[in-house]
Design an enzyme around this catalytic site. Sequence first.
Site, PDB file in Angstrom:
ATOM      1  N   HIS A  69     -21.423 -20.254  26.306  1.00  0.00           N
ATOM      2  CA  HIS A  69     -20.414 -20.097  27.128  1.00  0.00           C
ATOM      3  C   HIS A  69     -20.152 -21.250  28.188  1.00  0.00           C
ATOM      4  O   HIS A  69     -19.874 -21.271  29.233  1.00  0.00           O
ATOM      5  CB  HIS A  69     -20.932 -18.886  28.463  1.00  0.00           C
ATOM      6  N   HIS A  70     -20.469 -22.425  27.406  1.00  0.00           N
ATOM      7  CA  HIS A  70     -20.388 -23.852  28.091  1.00  0.00           C
ATOM      8  C   HIS A  70     -18.875 -23.863  28.728  1.00  0.00           C
ATOM      9  O   HIS A  70     -18.567 -24.729  29.328  1.00  0.00           O
ATOM     10  CB  HIS A  70     -21.109 -24.845  27.438  1.00  0.00           C
ATOM     11  N   LYS A  75     -14.586 -18.509  21.289  1.00  0.00           N
ATOM     12  CA  LYS A  75     -13.515 -18.454  20.368  1.00  0.00           C
ATOM     13  C   LYS A  75     -14.132 -18.525  19.003  1.00  0.00           C
ATOM     14  O   LYS A  75     -14.968 -19.269  18.670  1.00  0.00           O
ATOM     15  CB  LYS A  75     -12.531 -19.937  20.299  1.00  0.00           C
ATOM     16  N   LYS A  99     -18.229 -26.850  16.145  1.00  0.00           N
ATOM     17  CA  LYS A  99     -16.940 -27.184  15.611  1.00  0.00           C
ATOM     18  C   LYS A  99     -15.968 -27.329  16.881  1.00  0.00           C
ATOM     19  O   LYS A  99     -15.166 -28.700  16.525  1.00  0.00           O
ATOM     20  CB  LYS A  99     -16.288 -25.844  14.669  1.00  0.00           C
ATOM     21  N   LYS A 111     -17.609 -15.347  17.214  1.00  0.00           N
ATOM     22  CA  LYS A 111     -17.438 -14.720  16.092  1.00  0.00           C
ATOM     23  C   LYS A 111     -17.379 -13.286  15.852  1.00  0.00           C
ATOM     24  O   LYS A 111     -18.469 -12.722  16.656  1.00  0.00           O
ATOM     25  CB  LYS A 111     -18.274 -15.343  15.120  1.00  0.00           C
ATOM     26  N   SER A 367      -5.355 -22.842  16.470  1.00  0.00           N
ATOM     27  CA  SER A 367      -5.393 -21.516  17.467  1.00  0.00           C
ATOM     28  C   SER A 367      -5.363 -22.234  18.866  1.00  0.00           C
ATOM     29  O   SER A 367      -4.845 -21.328  19.683  1.00  0.00           O
ATOM     30  CB  SER A 367      -6.667 -20.965  17.099  1.00  0.00           C
TER      31      SER A 367
END
Length: 476
Positions: A69-70, A75, A99, A111, A367
């Site tokens: 949650h940095h 995503k 990534k 994910k 995205s």
Amino acid sequence: MSIGTSKYTFFETVGHNFDKASKFTTFDAGILEQIKSCNSVYRMKFPVRTGEKLDKIEVIEAYRVQHSHHKAPCKGGIRFSPDVNQDEVMALAALMTYKCAIVNVPFGGGKGGIKVDTRKYTELELERITRRYAAELVKKNFIGPGIDVPAPDYGSGEREMGWIADTYLAMKSGDVDGLGCVTGKPIAQGGVRGRREATGLGVFYGIRELCRQKSVMDKMGLSTGVEGKTVVVQGLGNVGYHSAKFFREGGAKVIAIAEYEGAITNPDGLNEEEVFAHRKATGSILNFPGATNLARSSDALELACDILVPAALENVITEENASRIQAKIIAEAANGPVTVEADDILNKKNIVIVPDIYLNAGGVTVSYFEWLKNLSHVRYGRMEKRFTENMNTQIVKQIEELSGKTMSETEKSTILHGPDEVDLIYSGLEETMISSLHDLLNTMEEHPEIDSMRTAAFVLAIKKVGVSYKELGIFP
Ligand code: NAD
């Protein structure tokens, strides 16, 4: 619990690669532990009516993991596969954190996974499963444009993302940014042009840039440029199909394609579109006209070639087959295709592995562009296309007047063209993949002791996430 022929689970594999790289950073142990940890895991079970008359009730197992949650939102894609399990989703979420950091996409890693074999369900059944999964995420506040934004992964695509967006909007009516709750949507439902092919195109841009580096190519005894290079692709799904397409269009030769049911090879090159059509018509990739069938699907991985593109699932190159790999470059289009043990063997063979956490980041990059489009409520290019064309018309007019020459219509139309959405998306993706590759190569230069591009990628990612944590000042 180990997976396949590795003594490490997938999540442990990611952790192992993290530990190897963290030695090249100067963060305290606490920050490193926080970066490495998986913050939230939501495991759910829900009932869905299935069967022709919807008279059966099936209990579906599914997950959503928020690794970090940095940055907000989190995503990451949603995988639909019978092999989905908590360790796998945690590993994939962790890879998303690193990534996003590498390609400067300001998201935390997440994910999802739904444990189903999509081939066993009708479209209606899959829609019921997907919508119920989305509803579960809404109920637990695990989805939203500022919270957690899923996308497609193995076994899912635009159709599923459309169902998720529709379910979210039905439950959150009035959320003006609601379409930003998921990416990879159909264009008519807030998707962005270029997202479908983004991961495969990113793989191509990344490898093309690597092949332009004379010093890297010299070490492998290869000429510069992708033109004429031989490529083997495993998996003819979204990522594999588009990787093959862009390599072929870029002048490389795709000499073999492997799918679930088998593999085919043709030293003169295969056209992925024709192979795809053949598979659709016959139900199998095998017996493609002009190609030779291989005895086993996995034999394709061991063919002599310049670039091997695993684009199916994790753990396909293992201790068992690594010594037989003949490729010069392994382009990790899939997540985690190489086990820890195989990594060591391949590094000793001087095979260059371009790691997943950099190479398949094209999907999340585009995205991000889609999410920005959803939040800005305006199509890319809408404001500047005409303006650019009018300016270019004036420039061409001036050049013609000053030179006394008239340009051909073809020359004019190339120069005049103002950017469409897809032009801007491709340009943003190309810039991201090229500049991030150079960040990786520079990291390797700064730390000559680093033995692989994977370790360099983890070093780069850890440094970026670590700085964010420090800046957040969240440690009491
Ligand atoms: P997909 O479902 O569209 O395609 C995967 C293909 O691989 C399918 O056609 C399947 O039949 C085939 N396959 C499965 N097992 C195989 C095997 N053993 N040998 C040969 N073929 C096999 O999935 P995708 O979206 O292309 O994802 C592929 C990989 O890329 C996954 O690891 C995924 O996590 C990763 N990835 C996907 C995206 C994306 O945008 N879709 C982004 C980043 C990474």
